[in-house]
Design an enzyme around this catalytic site. Structure first.
Site, PDB file in Angstrom:
ATOM      1  N   GLU A 244       1.700   3.175  -3.489  1.00 15.69           N
ATOM      2  CA  GLU A 244       1.805   1.935  -2.713  1.00 15.69           C
ATOM      3  C   GLU A 244       0.883   0.841  -3.266  1.00 15.69           C
ATOM      4  O   GLU A 244       1.285  -0.305  -3.487  1.00 15.69           O
ATOM      5  CB  GLU A 244       1.422   2.199  -1.254  1.00 15.69           C
ATOM      6  CG  GLU A 244       2.323   3.145  -0.492  1.00 15.69           C
ATOM      7  CD  GLU A 244       3.492   2.463   0.182  1.00 15.69           C
ATOM      8  OE1 GLU A 244       3.739   1.275  -0.101  1.00 15.69           O
ATOM      9  OE2 GLU A 244       4.160   3.134   0.990  1.00 15.69           O
TER      10      GLU A 244
ATOM     11  N   HIS B 263       4.545  -0.157  -3.703  1.00 14.66           N
ATOM     12  CA  HIS B 263       4.938  -0.764  -2.429  1.00 14.66           C
ATOM     13  C   HIS B 263       6.133  -1.691  -2.647  1.00 14.66           C
ATOM     14  O   HIS B 263       6.169  -2.447  -3.618  1.00 14.66           O
ATOM     15  CB  HIS B 263       3.740  -1.555  -1.897  1.00 14.66           C
ATOM     16  CG  HIS B 263       3.853  -2.037  -0.492  1.00 14.66           C
ATOM     17  ND1 HIS B 263       3.979  -1.188   0.575  1.00 14.66           N
ATOM     18  CD2 HIS B 263       3.829  -3.305   0.028  1.00 14.66           C
ATOM     19  CE1 HIS B 263       4.025  -1.895   1.689  1.00 14.66           C
ATOM     20  NE2 HIS B 263       3.947  -3.175   1.388  1.00 14.66           N
TER      21      HIS B 263
ATOM     22  N   SER C 122       6.573  -2.374   5.621  1.00 15.90           N
ATOM     23  CA  SER C 122       5.231  -2.930   5.507  1.00 15.90           C
ATOM     24  C   SER C 122       4.819  -3.589   6.834  1.00 15.90           C
ATOM     25  O   SER C 122       4.826  -2.940   7.870  1.00 15.90           O
ATOM     26  CB  SER C 122       5.158  -3.909   4.331  1.00 15.90           C
ATOM     27  OG  SER C 122       3.826  -4.262   4.023  1.00 15.90           O
TER      28      SER C 122
END
Length: 527
Positions: A333, A432, A211
C-alpha cells in the site's frame, strides 16, 4: 408511480413528483449531476447537508456537474495521473446513476464512495464510472460527490453562523463536524427514497469505497441514523490505522489553517471565496507532514456528535455488526506515496528504527526492523519503512477487524491484492489504488494512469474479470464466489482464509499472519 411508463427510458418521475431526463449510453440509462442535497453555499457552508429545495419542470441530467473544490495540478501525479479535474464548485452535492433499465425489476444497488486522502476525488471521474458494474452485474450503480478538504473536514467552524446557532445533535444536526459524513448520509437516504424509480431495490444496498471512501463507508454503516439502510459493505484498502483526532486536538489544526488563510476569525474565513480556502490547504499539508508518515492535513474527527467512535470499530456494534463485509488491502500500500520519493530512498537504518520506535518503543524497535528485513530479503531501509506503514495503516487494522468479526460470529470476506505494477522499474509493487481498475474492470478509463503501464494484457484482463465478478457476486448475494475462481471462504479464526489476487488467484490461510503476529507481540510488549 415509481417511474414514467412507456418507451422513453430516459425520463423518470421521482416519488416527490420531480422529473429527470437522462441519456442512453452504450445501452445503459445514465443520469448525471442529480442533486441530493441543497447546495452548501453561503450560510450553508460548513453546515450539515440540508434537503434539496427541488426544481420545476424536467431537470436535465445528461452532463456531469462540478466536483467538490480541491487542489489541482495540470498533468496530475506520477502514480494515478490525477484524481480530480475542473470544473470545481461548492455547489457539488450531486450523484450519478447507471441503470440497465428504469423499470420495476428492483435490482441490487451499489453505491460508490470515492477516496482521495480526504482532499481529492469525485464520483464523476471516468475511472469510477458505474457502467461496467451495471452492465455486467445487472446492478443499479450510484456514485456520490461530497465535500472534501477544508470544506468537508475542517472542524470548529460550524457553529459561527449569522445567528450563532449550532443546530441539533447527531449526523443530521449542526452540533459537530464531519460535514462530509452528513453529505453521504443525505445521499444514502436519497437512494433509499428514490432508487426504485431507476429499477433499483432500496432494501438491497451495498456501499463500497476505497481508501478514504472505505473509511466513509464504515463510518456510514455505524451511524444510528443509517440503521437498516445498508445491507453490505465493500472496504477496499481502508486506512484504519490512522489516528483520528478528538475535537480538542483538531482545533489546533483549525487555528493553523486560519493563520494560513490570513484570517483571525471564523466569520472572516466564511467570507473567503473557495479558491482561497483550497490555497490555504496546501500550507496545511506542509504544517502537518511528518517524516515517515502518510500526509493527512484533513481528517475525520471523533466528535461524539456526528461520529462516536473510530470507523474501524463501527462494524462491531449495534445493527452494523450484522452488515455483510468484504475487506482487503494491497501488498505494498505505502509504495503509492513513498516509493518514488527520492529523499526517502536515502533513509538509513537508524532513521527507520527511530520511526519504528514511535509505534513499538525504543527497546523493541531493532527487533521489529530485523523482522521486516527478514520478510523482504535485500530490503533497503526505505523498503522496511514502506512495509511498516502498509502494516500500520492498512493490513494489520483490517486483519484486526476480520479477527473481531470472526470472534462475534459475523465473519468477513478478506483479500490481499498482490499483482505488482511494472511501472518505474517495479518500484511501486502492488501499491495503494492499483486494485481499482481490476475491481471496476475498466482499463480503458485508466490509460492516463502511469501505474497501469506495462501490465501484461492477458494477466491484467483475466484478473480483472475474476475480481470484477467477485465484487458483483458479493453485491448481489453477500457471497463473492463465482465459478471462475477458487473457493473463497469467510475469514474464520481457525482458518483465516484470505483470497490472494495475483496472476494466479489463490485462497490462502492466514496470509497476513506474519504481520499480525509481529504487531500483536511487539505492541503487547510495549504496552
Amino acid at each position: 408511480m415509481a417511474h414514467v411508463p412507456g418507451p422513453d427510458r430516459t425520463l423518470v418521475e421521482l416519488p416527490a413528483g420531480r422529473r429527470l431526463r437522462g441519456a442512453i449510453e452504450d445501452g445503459l440509462t445514465v443520469f448525471r449531476a442529480v442533486p441530493y442535497a441543497a447546495p452548501p453555499v453561503g450560510d450553508l457552508r460548513w453546515r450539515p447537508a440540508r434537503p434539496h429545495p427541488g426544481w420545476s419542470g424536467t431537470l436535465d441530467a445528461t452532463a456531469d456537474g462540478p466536483s467538490a473544490p480541491q487542489m489541482y495540478t495540470e498533468g496530475g501525479d506520477p502514480v494515478l495521473g490525477g484524481h480530480g479535474a475542473p470544473p470545481f464548485d461548492e455547489d457539488c452535492l450531486t450523484l450519478n446513476i447507471w441503470t440497465p433499465s428504469t423499470d420495476e425489476a428492483r435490482r441490487p444497488v451499489l453505491v460508490w464512495i470515492h477516496g482521495g486522502g480526504f482532499v481529492s476525488g469525485s464520483g464523476s471521474l471516468p475511472t469510477y464510472s458505474g457502467a461496467t458494474f451495471a452492465r455486467d452485474g445487472d446492478l443499479v450503480v450510484v456514485s456520490v460527490n461530497y465535500r472534501v478538504g477544508p470544506l468537508g473536514y475542517l472542524y470548529g467552524v460550524e457553529n459561527d453562523g449569522p445567528d450563532g446557532s449550532g443546530g441539533s445533535d447527531g449526523a443530521d444536526g449542526g452540533g459537530g463536524g464531519n460535514h462530509w459524513l452528513t453529505d453521504q448520509l443525505a445521499a444514502l437516504r436519497w437512494v433509499r427514497d428514490n432508487i426504485a424509480s431507476f429499477g433499483g431495490d432500496p432494501d438491497a444496498i451495498t456501499v463500497a469505497g476505497q481508501s478514504g471512501g472505505a473509511v466513509s463507508t464504515a463510518a456510514l454503516a455505524g451511524l444510528p441514523e443509517a440503521a437498516g439502510l445498508i445491507r453490505r459493505v465493500i472496504l477496499m484498502s481502508p486506512p484504519f490505522g490512522l489516528d483520528f483526532p478528538t475535537p480538542d486536538a483538531y482545533l489546533e489544526r483549525t487555528a493553523a489553517y486560519l493563520e494560513l488563510a490570513g484570517v483571525k476569525t471564523v466569520a472572516e474565513l466564511r467570507a473567503l471565496p473557495w479558491p482561497a480556502l483550497i490555497g490555504a490547504a496546501g500550507g496545511l499539508f506542509a504544517r502537518t507532514t511528518r517524516w515517515g508518515y502518510w500526509p493527512t492535513p484533513f481528517l475525520p474527527v471523533v466528535d461524539g456528535v456526528t461520529l462516536h467512535r473510530h470507523p474501524a470499530e463501527a462494524l462491531l456494534y449495534g445493527a452494523a455488526a450484522g452488515i455483510e463485509v468484504l475487506i482487503g488491502w494491497t501488498r505494498e500500500e505505502a509504495n503509492f506515496g513513498f516509493a518514488l520519493d527520492e529523499g526517502l530512498a536515502g533513509a538509513d537504518r537508524e532513521q527507520v528504527t527511530g520511526r519504528i520506535a514511535d509505534t513499538f518503543g525504543a527497546e523493541a524497535a531493532p527487533g521489529v526492523y530485523a523482522a521486516y528485513e527478514r520478510a523482504r530479503p535485500g530490503a533497503r531501509p526505505a523498503d522496511v519503512l514502506m512495509d511498516l506503514i502498509t502494516d500500520e495503516l492498512f493490513r494489520v487494522p483490517a486483519v484486526r477487524l476480520a479477527e473481531a468479526r470472526a470472534a462475534s460470529a459475523h465473519p468477513v470476506w478478506a483479500y490481499q491484492f498482490d499483482l505488482p505494477s511494472p511501472a518505474y522499474e517495479g518500484r511501486l509493487g502492488a501499491a495503494h489504488c492499483l486494485e481499482l481498475p481490476f475491481a471496476f474492470d475498466n482499463f480503458d478509463q485508466w490509460a492516463h494512469a502511469p501505474f497501469v503501464a506495462g501490465l501484461t494484457p492477458a494477466v491484467r484482463d483475466g484478473l480483472a474479470r475474476t475480481m470484477h465478478r467477485a465484487w458483483i457476486a458479493f453485491a448481489r448475494t453477500g457471497d463473492p464466489n463465482h465459478p471462475d475462481m477458487p473457493q473463497w471462504r469467510p475469514y474464520e479464526r481457525d482458518t483465516r482464509t484470505t483470497m490472494r489476487f495475483d496472476s494466479v488467484v489463490t485462497a490462502l490461510g492466514d496470509l497476513a499472519g506474519d504481520s499480525r503476529r509481529l504487531h500483536e507481540r511487539a505492541l503487547r510488549e510495549h504496552a
